[in-house]
Design a protein around this motif. Structure first.
Motif, PDB file in Angstrom:
ATOM      1  N   ILE A  14      26.514  28.616  53.428  1.00  0.00           N
ATOM      2  CA  ILE A  14      25.518  28.242  54.433  1.00  0.00           C
ATOM      3  C   ILE A  14      25.079  29.477  55.221  1.00  0.00           C
ATOM      4  CG2 ILE A  14      25.143  26.920  56.561  1.00  0.00           C
ATOM      5  CD1 ILE A  14      27.085  24.829  55.424  1.00  0.00           C
ATOM      6  N   ALA A  15      23.772  29.592  55.452  1.00  0.00           N
ATOM      7  CA  ALA A  15      23.209  30.673  56.272  1.00  0.00           C
ATOM      8  C   ALA A  15      22.674  30.050  57.552  1.00  0.00           C
ATOM      9  CB  ALA A  15      22.104  31.402  55.522  1.00  0.00           C
ATOM     10  N   PRO A  16      23.466  29.994  58.634  1.00  0.00           N
ATOM     11  CA  PRO A  16      23.064  29.247  59.830  1.00  0.00           C
ATOM     12  C   PRO A  16      22.043  29.938  60.716  1.00  0.00           C
ATOM     13  CG  PRO A  16      25.185  30.273  60.195  1.00  0.00           C
ATOM     14  CD  PRO A  16      24.823  30.555  58.764  1.00  0.00           C
ATOM     15  N   PHE A  17      21.704  31.202  60.421  1.00  0.00           N
ATOM     16  CA  PHE A  17      20.809  31.939  61.307  1.00  0.00           C
ATOM     17  C   PHE A  17      19.395  32.111  60.754  1.00  0.00           C
ATOM     18  CE2 PHE A  17      25.063  34.150  62.039  1.00  0.00           C
ATOM     19  CZ  PHE A  17      25.443  33.226  63.000  1.00  0.00           C
ATOM     20  N   LEU A  18      19.181  31.783  59.491  1.00  0.00           N
ATOM     21  CA  LEU A  18      17.850  31.946  58.911  1.00  0.00           C
ATOM     22  C   LEU A  18      16.907  30.863  59.448  1.00  0.00           C
ATOM     23  CD1 LEU A  18      18.628  32.738  55.169  1.00  0.00           C
ATOM     24  CD2 LEU A  18      17.628  34.291  56.848  1.00  0.00           C
ATOM     25  N   PRO A  19      15.701  31.220  59.847  1.00  0.00           N
ATOM     26  CA  PRO A  19      14.751  30.198  60.306  1.00  0.00           C
ATOM     27  C   PRO A  19      14.365  29.266  59.164  1.00  0.00           C
ATOM     28  CG  PRO A  19      13.667  32.325  60.106  1.00  0.00           C
ATOM     29  CD  PRO A  19      15.127  32.579  59.907  1.00  0.00           C
ATOM     30  N   VAL A  20      14.120  28.009  59.498  1.00  0.00           N
ATOM     31  CA  VAL A  20      13.710  27.020  58.503  1.00  0.00           C
ATOM     32  C   VAL A  20      12.214  27.169  58.251  1.00  0.00           C
ATOM     33  CG1 VAL A  20      13.558  24.571  57.953  1.00  0.00           C
ATOM     34  CG2 VAL A  20      15.530  25.452  59.236  1.00  0.00           C
ATOM     35  N   PRO A  21      11.791  27.450  57.025  1.00  0.00           N
ATOM     36  CA  PRO A  21      10.350  27.629  56.773  1.00  0.00           C
ATOM     37  C   PRO A  21       9.603  26.319  56.931  1.00  0.00           C
ATOM     38  CG  PRO A  21      11.583  27.647  54.714  1.00  0.00           C
ATOM     39  CD  PRO A  21      12.600  27.644  55.809  1.00  0.00           C
ATOM     40  N   PRO A  22       8.436  26.332  57.562  1.00  0.00           N
ATOM     41  CA  PRO A  22       7.643  25.102  57.716  1.00  0.00           C
ATOM     42  C   PRO A  22       6.964  24.722  56.408  1.00  0.00           C
ATOM     43  CG  PRO A  22       6.441  26.956  58.618  1.00  0.00           C
ATOM     44  CD  PRO A  22       7.789  27.497  58.201  1.00  0.00           C
ATOM     45  N   GLN A  23       6.635  23.456  56.290  1.00  0.00           N
ATOM     46  CA  GLN A  23       5.873  23.015  55.136  1.00  0.00           C
ATOM     47  C   GLN A  23       4.430  23.503  55.269  1.00  0.00           C
ATOM     48  OE1 GLN A  23       6.244  18.766  54.950  1.00  0.00           O
ATOM     49  NE2 GLN A  23       8.384  18.827  54.303  1.00  0.00           N
ATOM     50  N   PRO A  24       3.819  23.946  54.168  1.00  0.00           N
ATOM     51  CA  PRO A  24       2.427  24.428  54.243  1.00  0.00           C
ATOM     52  C   PRO A  24       1.492  23.329  54.745  1.00  0.00           C
ATOM     53  CG  PRO A  24       3.457  25.014  52.140  1.00  0.00           C
ATOM     54  CD  PRO A  24       4.395  24.065  52.817  1.00  0.00           C
ATOM     55  N   SER A  25       0.535  23.720  55.563  1.00  0.00           N
ATOM     56  CA  SER A  25      -0.409  22.747  56.112  1.00  0.00           C
ATOM     57  C   SER A  25      -1.375  22.219  55.068  1.00  0.00           C
ATOM     58  CB  SER A  25      -1.197  23.374  57.266  1.00  0.00           C
ATOM     59  OG  SER A  25      -0.337  23.711  58.327  1.00  0.00           O
ATOM     60  N   GLY A  26      -1.781  23.101  54.142  1.00  0.00           N
ATOM     61  CA  GLY A  26      -2.703  22.674  53.084  1.00  0.00           C
ATOM     62  C   GLY A  26      -4.004  22.132  53.648  1.00  0.00           C
ATOM     63  N   TYR A  27      -4.435  21.001  53.090  1.00  0.00           N
ATOM     64  CA  TYR A  27      -5.712  20.411  53.512  1.00  0.00           C
ATOM     65  C   TYR A  27      -5.667  19.884  54.936  1.00  0.00           C
ATOM     66  CZ  TYR A  27      -3.466  15.902  52.680  1.00  0.00           C
ATOM     67  OH  TYR A  27      -2.612  14.832  52.723  1.00  0.00           O
ATOM     68  N   ALA A  28      -4.445  19.723  55.489  1.00  0.00           N
ATOM     69  CA  ALA A  28      -4.306  19.199  56.856  1.00  0.00           C
ATOM     70  C   ALA A  28      -4.405  20.298  57.905  1.00  0.00           C
ATOM     71  CB  ALA A  28      -2.973  18.460  57.000  1.00  0.00           C
ATOM     72  N   LEU A  29      -4.689  21.531  57.500  1.00  0.00           N
ATOM     73  CA  LEU A  29      -4.741  22.644  58.454  1.00  0.00           C
ATOM     74  C   LEU A  29      -5.725  22.393  59.601  1.00  0.00           C
ATOM     75  CD1 LEU A  29      -3.856  25.453  59.315  1.00  0.00           C
ATOM     76  CD2 LEU A  29      -5.608  26.404  57.791  1.00  0.00           C
ATOM     77  N   PRO A  30      -6.942  21.893  59.359  1.00  0.00           N
ATOM     78  CA  PRO A  30      -7.842  21.632  60.506  1.00  0.00           C
ATOM     79  C   PRO A  30      -7.248  20.652  61.515  1.00  0.00           C
ATOM     80  CG  PRO A  30      -9.074  21.618  58.459  1.00  0.00           C
ATOM     81  CD  PRO A  30      -7.626  21.673  58.072  1.00  0.00           C
ATOM     82  N   LEU A  31      -6.562  19.607  61.022  1.00  0.00           N
ATOM     83  CA  LEU A  31      -5.922  18.656  61.931  1.00  0.00           C
ATOM     84  C   LEU A  31      -4.828  19.336  62.729  1.00  0.00           C
ATOM     85  CD1 LEU A  31      -5.290  15.825  63.028  1.00  0.00           C
ATOM     86  CD2 LEU A  31      -3.825  15.483  61.006  1.00  0.00           C
ATOM     87  N   HIS A  32      -4.044  20.178  62.074  1.00  0.00           N
ATOM     88  CA  HIS A  32      -2.954  20.869  62.774  1.00  0.00           C
ATOM     89  C   HIS A  32      -3.494  21.817  63.834  1.00  0.00           C
ATOM     90  CE1 HIS A  32       0.017  20.179  59.188  1.00  0.00           C
ATOM     91  NE2 HIS A  32      -0.347  19.059  59.800  1.00  0.00           N
ATOM     92  N   VAL A  33      -4.575  22.508  63.519  1.00  0.00           N
ATOM     93  CA  VAL A  33      -5.186  23.409  64.506  1.00  0.00           C
ATOM     94  C   VAL A  33      -5.708  22.610  65.698  1.00  0.00           C
ATOM     95  CG1 VAL A  33      -7.084  25.017  64.923  1.00  0.00           C
ATOM     96  CG2 VAL A  33      -5.760  25.172  62.806  1.00  0.00           C
ATOM     97  N   PHE A  34      -6.345  21.473  65.429  1.00  0.00           N
ATOM     98  CA  PHE A  34      -6.853  20.637  66.520  1.00  0.00           C
ATOM     99  C   PHE A  34      -5.710  20.135  67.398  1.00  0.00           C
ATOM    100  CE2 PHE A  34      -7.466  16.261  68.009  1.00  0.00           C
ATOM    101  CZ  PHE A  34      -8.496  16.463  68.920  1.00  0.00           C
ATOM    102  N   LEU A  35      -4.632  19.627  66.780  1.00  0.00           N
ATOM    103  CA  LEU A  35      -3.499  19.113  67.553  1.00  0.00           C
ATOM    104  C   LEU A  35      -2.883  20.210  68.410  1.00  0.00           C
ATOM    105  CD1 LEU A  35      -1.729  16.812  64.928  1.00  0.00           C
ATOM    106  CD2 LEU A  35      -3.022  16.094  66.947  1.00  0.00           C
ATOM    107  N   PHE A  36      -2.750  21.403  67.848  1.00  0.00           N
ATOM    108  CA  PHE A  36      -2.166  22.511  68.604  1.00  0.00           C
ATOM    109  C   PHE A  36      -3.038  22.863  69.809  1.00  0.00           C
ATOM    110  CE2 PHE A  36      -1.810  27.051  69.490  1.00  0.00           C
ATOM    111  CZ  PHE A  36      -0.448  27.162  69.728  1.00  0.00           C
ATOM    112  N   CYS A  37      -4.315  23.005  69.580  1.00  0.00           N
ATOM    113  CA  CYS A  37      -5.226  23.388  70.673  1.00  0.00           C
ATOM    114  C   CYS A  37      -5.340  22.290  71.726  1.00  0.00           C
ATOM    115  CB  CYS A  37      -6.613  23.714  70.108  1.00  0.00           C
ATOM    116  SG  CYS A  37      -6.642  25.166  69.031  1.00  0.00           S
TER     117      CYS A  37
END
Length: 321
Positions: A14-37
C-alpha cells in the motif's frame, strides 16, 4: 509511479501518501466547470460567514452545527452512510446511549481530508487536538486549524511555540464535549492506517471511552495526502455533482487505570515527556489501529510521519523537474 516505490508498505504494497487520481471529466467537462465556478463563491461566502463571524456569536451548538452543514451542503456532501458497531440500521436513535462519542470521551479519527474535521464538528462538536508521533501530549487547536492541518507539511516534532497539554486536562476543562484526536498525525489517501501516536492513551482517567471513527469520501480524489494541494482539492470537491461520505464508528475501547509491565517507546528526537509505553497501553493503541483499519476496509502500514516527510521532498522535486 515506480520512483515512489520506496514509499509502499513492505507487507501490503500500500502507498498511503500518493494522491488519488480523479476520473477524467470527458464530455462532462463543461458541467464540471460550471459547477466549480458556481459553487466556489458560495463556499467562500459561507466559510467566511462562519469562521469570521458566526462562530464568535452566541448561536449555541445547534446554530454552529447548522452553519457547518451549510458548508458541507455547498458541494453536495449530504449523502451520509453512518453505521455504528452493535447497532442495527434504522435503530440508532433508540440505542445511541454509550454507542456514540459524547462528553468525557475520545474520538480517534482517521485523517484523509479537511472534510473529516468539518463532519466531526457538525455531528459531535468536539474539542480538536493535534498529535505528534513522539509525544504523549496534544496541542489544542480550533476547527479552522484542523482544516488547515489537512494541507500542512507533516511534522514529527511540535512547533517551538506549541502549547502541549494532557488529554485528561482537556477532558476536565470540557466535560460536556468529546475530544477529537487524529492519531495518525498526518493525512493519507485513505488506503492505509499509519502507526498511531501514543497521545490517545496518555494519562487518561480509568474507563475513558476511546471511539475509533472512520470517515471516508467517495470519490476518494478529495483526499489531501500531499501538502498545499488547495486548488486540486477544491476542483475535485466543487466540480462533481455530489459526493458520498461513509462513516463507521466502532465500539469504544476503554482506557486502563494503572500501568504494569512497560516496553520502550522510541523518543530518539522529540518531546521526552515520557519514555515508555506499557503493554496495556500498546494493546489499546493496537486495538484502536485495528478498528480503524477494519472500519475503513484497509490495512495498517508501517510507514509514518518521517516517511511522509521524505515522500513530500521527492514529490516536490519531481514536480519541479
Amino acid at each position: 509511479m515506480e520512483k515512489f516505490s520506496q514509499f509502499r508498505d513492505r507487507g501490503s504494497g500500500i502507498a498511503p501518501f500518493l494522491p488519488v487520481p480523479p476520473q477524467p471529466s470527458g464530455y462532462a467537462l463543461p458541467l464540471h466547470v460550471f459547477l466549480f465556478c458556481f459553487r466556489l463563491p458560495l463556499l467562500v461566502t459561507v466559510c467566511v460567514a462562519y469562521f469570521a463571524i458566526l462562530q464568535w456569536f452566541p448561536i449555541g451548538s445547534l446554530g454552529k452545527k447548522a452553519s457547518l452543514w451549510c458548508i458541507l451542503g455547498v458541494p453536495s456532501l449530504w449523502w451520509i452512510d453512518l453505521q455504528v458497531d452493535g447497532v442495527k440500521r434504522g435503530s440508532l436513535a433508540k440505542q445511541h446511549g454509550g454507542r456514540l462519542p459524547e462528553g468525557k470521551s475520545i474520538i480517534a479519527s482517521s485523517f484523509t481530508s479537511p472534510i473529516d474535521a468539518i463532519y466531526l464538528a457538525a455531528v459531535f462538536d468536539p474539542v480538536f487536538t493535534a498529535s505528534y508521533p513522539n509525544t504523549r501530549k496534544v496541542e489544542r487547536i480550533s476547527l479552522f486549524h484542523a482544516i488547515l492541518r489537512a494541507f500542512a507539511q507533516p511534522q514529527v516534532l511540535p512547533p517551538p511555540n506549541a502549547r502541549l497539554v494532557e488529554l485528561s486536562d482537556l477532558i476536565a476543562r470540557y466535560p460536556n464535549r468529546p475530544i477529537a484526536v487524529f492519531p495518525e498525525c498526518t493525512t493519507t489517501n485513505g488506503r492505509g492506517i499509519l502507526p498511531l501516536s501514543p497521545s490517545i492513551v496518555a494519562n487518561l482517567p480509568a474507563g475513558t471511552k476511546i471511539f475509533p471513527v472512520s470517515v471516508r469520501q467517495t470519490p476518494a480524489d478529495i483526499t489531501t495526502p500531499v501538502p498545499a494541494s488547495y486548488f486540486t482539492f477544491l476542483w475535485n470537491l466543487l466540480s462533481r455533482p455530489t459526493h458520498f461520505i461513509r462513516v463507521r464508528v466502532a465500539e469504544a475501547v476503554e482506557s486502563i487505570s494503572q500501568p504494569s509491565t512497560s516496553t520502550p517507546l522510541d523518543f530518539s528526537s522529540g518531546d521526552r515527556d515520557s519514555t515508555q509505553l506499557t503493554k496495556e497501553e500498546q494493546a489499546i493503541i493496537d486495538r484502536v489501529g485495528e478498528a480503524l483499519a477494519r472500519l475503513g476496509r484497509v490495512k495498517r502500514v508501517g510507514l509514518g510521519v518521517r516517511e511522509k516527510q521524505e515522500f513530500v521532498k521527492l514529490w516536490n522535486r519531481t514536480k519541479r523537474a
